[in-house]
Design an enzyme around this catalytic site. Sequence first.
Site, PDB file in Angstrom:
ATOM      1  N   ASN A  43     -11.960  -1.030  -0.804  1.00 48.81           N
ATOM      2  CA  ASN A  43     -11.305  -1.566   0.392  1.00 48.81           C
ATOM      3  C   ASN A  43     -12.123  -1.252   1.636  1.00 48.81           C
ATOM      4  O   ASN A  43     -12.499  -0.099   1.852  1.00 48.81           O
ATOM      5  CB  ASN A  43      -9.913  -0.936   0.541  1.00 48.81           C
ATOM      6  CG  ASN A  43      -9.210  -1.396   1.798  1.00 48.81           C
ATOM      7  OD1 ASN A  43      -8.794  -2.546   1.887  1.00 48.81           O
ATOM      8  ND2 ASN A  43      -9.085  -0.516   2.789  1.00 48.81           N
ATOM      9  N   GLU A  44     -12.386  -2.266   2.434  1.00 48.20           N
ATOM     10  CA  GLU A  44     -13.020  -2.104   3.760  1.00 48.20           C
ATOM     11  C   GLU A  44     -14.130  -1.047   3.741  1.00 48.20           C
ATOM     12  O   GLU A  44     -14.139  -0.123   4.558  1.00 48.20           O
ATOM     13  CB  GLU A  44     -11.955  -1.781   4.825  1.00 48.20           C
ATOM     14  CG  GLU A  44     -10.968  -2.909   5.006  1.00 48.20           C
ATOM     15  CD  GLU A  44     -10.028  -2.778   6.200  1.00 48.20           C
ATOM     16  OE1 GLU A  44      -9.982  -1.714   6.831  1.00 48.20           O
ATOM     17  OE2 GLU A  44      -9.327  -3.769   6.493  1.00 48.20           O
TER      18      GLU A  44
ATOM     19  N   GLU B 175      -6.221  -9.410   3.368  1.00 45.26           N
ATOM     20  CA  GLU B 175      -5.363  -8.741   4.364  1.00 45.26           C
ATOM     21  C   GLU B 175      -5.359  -9.617   5.597  1.00 45.26           C
ATOM     22  O   GLU B 175      -6.419  -9.839   6.205  1.00 45.26           O
ATOM     23  CB  GLU B 175      -5.875  -7.351   4.739  1.00 45.26           C
ATOM     24  CG  GLU B 175      -5.544  -6.281   3.733  1.00 45.26           C
ATOM     25  CD  GLU B 175      -5.860  -4.871   4.233  1.00 45.26           C
ATOM     26  OE1 GLU B 175      -5.594  -4.584   5.416  1.00 45.26           O
ATOM     27  OE2 GLU B 175      -6.370  -4.082   3.423  1.00 45.26           O
TER      28      GLU B 175
ATOM     29  N   GLN C 244       1.689  -6.506   5.335  1.00 47.87           N
ATOM     30  CA  GLN C 244       1.965  -6.190   3.952  1.00 47.87           C
ATOM     31  C   GLN C 244       3.290  -6.848   3.568  1.00 47.87           C
ATOM     32  O   GLN C 244       3.652  -7.826   4.209  1.00 47.87           O
ATOM     33  CB  GLN C 244       1.972  -4.684   3.772  1.00 47.87           C
ATOM     34  CG  GLN C 244       0.603  -4.073   4.138  1.00 47.87           C
ATOM     35  CD  GLN C 244       0.401  -2.641   3.686  1.00 47.87           C
ATOM     36  OE1 GLN C 244       1.169  -2.087   2.925  1.00 47.87           O
ATOM     37  NE2 GLN C 244      -0.677  -2.010   4.182  1.00 47.87           N
TER      38      GLN C 244
ATOM     39  N   TYR D 274      -6.365  -8.911  11.427  1.00 46.33           N
ATOM     40  CA  TYR D 274      -5.044  -8.795  12.064  1.00 46.33           C
ATOM     41  C   TYR D 274      -5.218  -9.215  13.514  1.00 46.33           C
ATOM     42  O   TYR D 274      -6.265  -9.001  14.113  1.00 46.33           O
ATOM     43  CB  TYR D 274      -4.549  -7.344  12.037  1.00 46.33           C
ATOM     44  CG  TYR D 274      -4.346  -6.775  10.656  1.00 46.33           C
ATOM     45  CD1 TYR D 274      -3.109  -6.873  10.016  1.00 46.33           C
ATOM     46  CD2 TYR D 274      -5.379  -6.124   9.983  1.00 46.33           C
ATOM     47  CE1 TYR D 274      -2.918  -6.344   8.746  1.00 46.33           C
ATOM     48  CE2 TYR D 274      -5.184  -5.592   8.707  1.00 46.33           C
ATOM     49  CZ  TYR D 274      -3.955  -5.705   8.099  1.00 46.33           C
ATOM     50  OH  TYR D 274      -3.760  -5.188   6.847  1.00 46.33           O
TER      51      TYR D 274
ATOM     52  N   ASN E 131      -6.591   1.397   2.873  1.00 44.18           N
ATOM     53  CA  ASN E 131      -7.326   2.636   3.089  1.00 44.18           C
ATOM     54  C   ASN E 131      -6.918   3.714   2.096  1.00 44.18           C
ATOM     55  O   ASN E 131      -7.720   4.565   1.722  1.00 44.18           O
ATOM     56  CB  ASN E 131      -7.082   3.133   4.518  1.00 44.18           C
ATOM     57  CG  ASN E 131      -7.598   2.155   5.568  1.00 44.18           C
ATOM     58  OD1 ASN E 131      -8.420   1.294   5.279  1.00 44.18           O
ATOM     59  ND2 ASN E 131      -7.105   2.278   6.793  1.00 44.18           N
TER      60      ASN E 131
ATOM     61  N   GLU F  31       0.852  -1.191   0.000  1.00 45.13           N
ATOM     62  CA  GLU F  31       0.000   0.000   0.000  1.00 45.13           C
ATOM     63  C   GLU F  31       0.886   1.239   0.000  1.00 45.13           C
ATOM     64  O   GLU F  31       2.013   1.205   0.527  1.00 45.13           O
ATOM     65  CB  GLU F  31      -0.882  -0.035   1.267  1.00 45.13           C
ATOM     66  CG  GLU F  31      -1.746   1.200   1.458  1.00 45.13           C
ATOM     67  CD  GLU F  31      -2.787   1.039   2.565  1.00 45.13           C
ATOM     68  OE1 GLU F  31      -2.782  -0.002   3.244  1.00 45.13           O
ATOM     69  OE2 GLU F  31      -3.593   1.966   2.734  1.00 45.13           O
TER      70      GLU F  31
END
Length: 521
Positions: free
Chosen positions: A172-173, A307, A366, A244, A72, A27
């Site tokens: 994303n999200e 992720e 990442q 995570y 993000n 990212e």
Amino acid sequence: MQTAKIVADPEFRIGEVDPRLFGSFLEHLGRAIYGGIYEPEHPISDDMGFRRDVIELVRELDVPVVRYPGGNFVSGYNWLDGVGPKERRPKRLDLAWKTLETNAVGTDEFCEWARRAGVGVYMAVNLGEGGINEARSLVEYCNHPGGSLYSDMRIANGRRQPHDIKLWCLGNEMDAPWQLGHKNADDYGKLAATTAAAMKWVDPTIELVACGSSHRGMPTFGDWEATVLDHTYDAVDYLSLHQYYFCDPVKAPPPLDTYFPQEPVPLGTYLAKPILMDDFIRSVVATCDYVRAKKRAKKHMYLAFDEWNTWNPRAGDLQGVNDNPWQVAPPLFEAPYTHQDALVVGLMLITLLRHADRVKIACMAQLVNTIAPIRTVAGGGAVRETIFYPLLHTSRLGRGTVLDLQVRSPHYENDEFDTVPMLDAVATLNEAREEVTIFAVNRSQDGPLPLEGDLRGVAGYGVVEHLVMEHADPRAVNTVEQPDTVVPHNRGDASLADGRLTATLPKLSWNVIRLSKAAGR
Ligand code: AHR
């Protein structure tokens, strides 16, 4: 001392491993791109400013695909800012991480880096601030051969051949309040479905991933998936999951205070967290199949766990950016990874492999510097973090077929978990190479775990090697000065005779037991 037992039989299988299970993510965040893969001032960088040592490490991991450019970040990113002559590219405020984006690296540079690193590109489109037009234009820019506005723009920018990107994600999200352009499930589902249709009209060969929940604890988890799939079931190929696990508390500003732990997580609980990942996957599979049943659909929805990782944010990572915003590529989320993090990563990889029948894509988040297995020093070398090794082992040895391994293990319990098995394990079969590999973690903090295996159908096999990652200090890390503090050794004691395996798994250890027909001769 109690013994753990496993039974494996090559006749009983879970499914084929899609190589994209060992994917990663880069990212525009911290020093992942600038100072990570790209450092033109570095003495060993190539003609485009890419660090050759980083490319070598990525090749060592055999990463199949890398998600880009966010995260993000993508929800405020206009891809047009990042193409064309560099001197004309604008500097933009990145609202996701409160940094200044120079746009020195954009779509063309990233695709060229991916080519040099031997990885496929998994491109994210902006469905936060952006919409159908930006998304389908980017597909045209990347994949259309020529003769149209955006494909000719690519050619004018020096890329005659299309980038031919096969895998794309739709934002994303989008369920998350911290996301620029955050939407409810209905609004996102409708936008994702119409955007998916437009993107596939430009290039019908692409595959698409719709956003699932940002993590299992989101208040909308479950409903979000069902509603989004109601809108997108026919239009997309995969649904995403993110997760995570954290062990240390960190003070974070709202709304991120709900994301990061506010209390320390005991080691026994931290090591048990991947049990929740297993439950997360099962729940999302069930939701996909519920929507399939409602729609009387033939197609199965597959999962993209795009992720996942452990994460040790430090206070400065979150407060620092807010206190001192709009820096270019500040170091963010670079806390070194510990031995215990490597164990949790190993457990997460075991979990992903165990669901290889439905999880086809997974991206460790990442790849470089930011929550990553590779860390670079500006102008200096690169370090393999502890978490590098379980990813390396599974990526290199875990391809083929996942066997339906039966596991019986002593267990422990604590305030959060009723039953935590000391042993978690998975086995893969590589038929072409006549190899079976067992990946196993001993969660015990007290002592070694004796393992017995009944490996039916591989009676003639022998042990190639038994790799072990162990350390007396669960918080041990690899540093630039001491890069080999936590590394695997091959002095494990596994032995195999007539299909009966015995091994000792040291306390708090990651184990890779490699068996082959050749070694049995
Ligand atoms: O990987 C870091 C961030 O974590 C990503 O930008 C976001 O998608 C997730 O919340």
